[in-house]
Write a protein that holds these residues in place. Structure first.
Motif, PDB file in Angstrom:
ATOM      1  N   GLU A 170      91.296  58.910 104.171  1.00 53.09           N
ATOM      2  CA  GLU A 170      90.588  58.182 105.227  1.00 53.09           C
ATOM      3  C   GLU A 170      89.945  59.121 106.251  1.00 53.09           C
ATOM      4  O   GLU A 170      89.633  58.720 107.357  1.00 53.09           O
ATOM      5  CB  GLU A 170      91.509  57.162 105.891  1.00 53.09           C
ATOM      6  N   GLN A 171      89.731  60.392 105.872  1.00 59.42           N
ATOM      7  CA  GLN A 171      89.104  61.383 106.756  1.00 59.42           C
ATOM      8  C   GLN A 171      87.749  61.824 106.235  1.00 59.42           C
ATOM      9  O   GLN A 171      86.850  62.130 107.014  1.00 59.42           O
ATOM     10  CB  GLN A 171      90.000  62.622 106.908  1.00 59.42           C
ATOM     11  N   PHE A 172      87.620  61.914 104.922  1.00 60.90           N
ATOM     12  CA  PHE A 172      86.379  62.353 104.301  1.00 60.90           C
ATOM     13  C   PHE A 172      85.846  61.197 103.467  1.00 60.90           C
ATOM     14  O   PHE A 172      86.616  60.480 102.833  1.00 60.90           O
ATOM     15  CB  PHE A 172      86.620  63.557 103.373  1.00 60.90           C
ATOM     16  N   SER A 173      84.535  61.044 103.475  1.00 58.50           N
ATOM     17  CA  SER A 173      83.953  59.997 102.639  1.00 58.50           C
ATOM     18  C   SER A 173      82.613  60.477 102.104  1.00 58.50           C
ATOM     19  O   SER A 173      82.002  61.404 102.633  1.00 58.50           O
ATOM     20  CB  SER A 173      83.791  58.696 103.420  1.00 58.50           C
ATOM     21  N   GLY A 174      82.183  59.844 101.042  1.00 63.95           N
ATOM     22  CA  GLY A 174      80.917  60.196 100.430  1.00 63.95           C
ATOM     23  C   GLY A 174      80.583  59.196  99.356  1.00 63.95           C
ATOM     24  O   GLY A 174      81.230  58.150  99.227  1.00 63.95           O
ATOM     25  N   ALA A 175      79.573  59.519  98.568  1.00 63.47           N
ATOM     26  CA  ALA A 175      79.122  58.599  97.535  1.00 63.47           C
ATOM     27  C   ALA A 175      78.617  59.378  96.328  1.00 63.47           C
ATOM     28  O   ALA A 175      78.306  60.563  96.418  1.00 63.47           O
ATOM     29  CB  ALA A 175      78.013  57.713  98.088  1.00 63.47           C
ATOM     30  N   PHE A 176      78.546  58.690  95.206  1.00 67.64           N
ATOM     31  CA  PHE A 176      77.911  59.221  94.006  1.00 67.64           C
ATOM     32  C   PHE A 176      77.226  58.066  93.304  1.00 67.64           C
ATOM     33  O   PHE A 176      77.497  56.899  93.572  1.00 67.64           O
ATOM     34  CB  PHE A 176      78.912  59.951  93.100  1.00 67.64           C
ATOM     35  N   TYR A 177      76.322  58.410  92.401  1.00 68.64           N
ATOM     36  CA  TYR A 177      75.514  57.403  91.733  1.00 68.64           C
ATOM     37  C   TYR A 177      75.658  57.547  90.224  1.00 68.64           C
ATOM     38  O   TYR A 177      75.600  58.654  89.688  1.00 68.64           O
ATOM     39  CB  TYR A 177      74.043  57.590  92.140  1.00 68.64           C
ATOM     40  N   LEU A 178      75.856  56.424  89.535  1.00 69.01           N
ATOM     41  CA  LEU A 178      75.845  56.406  88.078  1.00 69.01           C
ATOM     42  C   LEU A 178      74.520  55.769  87.657  1.00 69.01           C
ATOM     43  O   LEU A 178      74.292  54.582  87.914  1.00 69.01           O
ATOM     44  CB  LEU A 178      77.023  55.591  87.523  1.00 69.01           C
ATOM     45  N   PRO A 179      73.618  56.533  87.028  1.00 72.14           N
ATOM     46  CA  PRO A 179      72.284  56.011  86.715  1.00 72.14           C
ATOM     47  C   PRO A 179      72.275  54.974  85.592  1.00 72.14           C
ATOM     48  O   PRO A 179      71.372  54.153  85.507  1.00 72.14           O
ATOM     49  CB  PRO A 179      71.497  57.256  86.302  1.00 72.14           C
ATOM     50  N   THR A 180      73.304  54.999  84.723  1.00 71.93           N
ATOM     51  CA  THR A 180      73.383  54.024  83.626  1.00 71.93           C
ATOM     52  C   THR A 180      74.837  53.551  83.505  1.00 71.93           C
ATOM     53  O   THR A 180      75.755  54.179  84.041  1.00 71.93           O
ATOM     54  CB  THR A 180      72.973  54.647  82.273  1.00 71.93           C
ATOM     55  N   ASP A 181      75.006  52.434  82.789  1.00 72.93           N
ATOM     56  CA  ASP A 181      76.365  51.984  82.518  1.00 72.93           C
ATOM     57  C   ASP A 181      77.108  53.124  81.825  1.00 72.93           C
ATOM     58  O   ASP A 181      76.560  53.775  80.932  1.00 72.93           O
ATOM     59  CB  ASP A 181      76.352  50.751  81.635  1.00 72.93           C
ATOM     60  N   ASN A 182      78.361  53.359  82.219  1.00 67.84           N
ATOM     61  CA  ASN A 182      79.082  54.546  81.773  1.00 67.84           C
ATOM     62  C   ASN A 182      80.051  54.219  80.624  1.00 67.84           C
ATOM     63  O   ASN A 182      81.244  54.439  80.731  1.00 67.84           O
ATOM     64  CB  ASN A 182      79.827  55.181  82.949  1.00 67.84           C
ATOM     65  N   SER A 183      79.503  53.677  79.550  1.00 68.42           N
ATOM     66  CA  SER A 183      80.325  53.421  78.355  1.00 68.42           C
ATOM     67  C   SER A 183      79.427  53.416  77.139  1.00 68.42           C
ATOM     68  O   SER A 183      78.213  53.258  77.249  1.00 68.42           O
ATOM     69  CB  SER A 183      81.072  52.101  78.486  1.00 68.42           C
TER      70      SER A 183
END
Length: 184
Positions: A170-183
């Motif tokens: 609960e101190q660091f936060s961020g994001a990432f993106y998956l460009p396509t369904d990951n399966s």
């Protein structure tokens, strides 16, 4: 009050069915040895894995278990940096690398737990110290800073394309993106 905590810990320990992953290198599982049950971690709402090293003993009265001991883990406060690592191969794998400096030679990075809620990953990293390892109250620690780095895998296989968030202690936060369904 103590009885309510005892009953809560018993219920959680025995019925610990949740969407939380323990990402320790030595993934521990509950172990029953005779009349003793050792549970490496128990979740509380909002903080997966905060109750650690719970020991229960069968009372011999029906199916009742008595809580013998447990530790309340402390979140790792010395994290200085969190990096997202993403593989190029498909399916994509996502890792978080946490790094920083421990304040002495006795502290170690302990258990790490990840809980996914919707598009958000909540990561909790805890301390493991010499006293917890040995049970000894008196020990001497070197006062030097000790650098650490730990890589934490996030379970992203099967997720749909989109934006995902993470938080670490609960101190660091961020994001990432998956460009396509990951399966496949």
């Amino acid at each position: 009050m103590a009885k309510k905590v005892y009953l809560l810990l018993c219920a959680l320990a025995i019925l610990n069915i949740s969407m939380v992953s323990n990402v320790n290198a030595d993934d521990k599982v509950p172990v029953l040895e005779g009349v003793e049950l050792n549970v490496p971690s128990v979740d509380s709402s909002g903080m997966p894995g905060v109750f650690q090293d719970a020991k229960f003993k069968m009372t011999g009265v029906g199916n009742l278990w008595q809580l013998q001991e447990f530790n309340i883990a402390q979140t790792l406060k010395t994290i200085e940096k969190v990096e997202v690592l993403k593989t190029d191969a498909f399916p994509v794998q996502i890792f978080l690398r946490i790094s920083g400096n421990l304040s002495n030679g006795c502290d170690e990075v302990g258990q790490v737990h990840v809980k996914q809620v919707g598009n958000s990953f909540k990561v909790f990293a805890y301390y493991k110290n010499q006293q917890q390892q040995t049970g000894e109250a008196d020990y001497t620690c070197t006062p030097a800073l000790v650098p650490f780095s730990k890589v934490i895998p996030l379970s992203v296989y099967g997720l749909q394309a989109g934006d995902y968030q993470y938080s670490v202690n609960e101190q660091f936060s961020g994001a990432f993106y998956l460009p396509t369904d990951n399966s496949f």
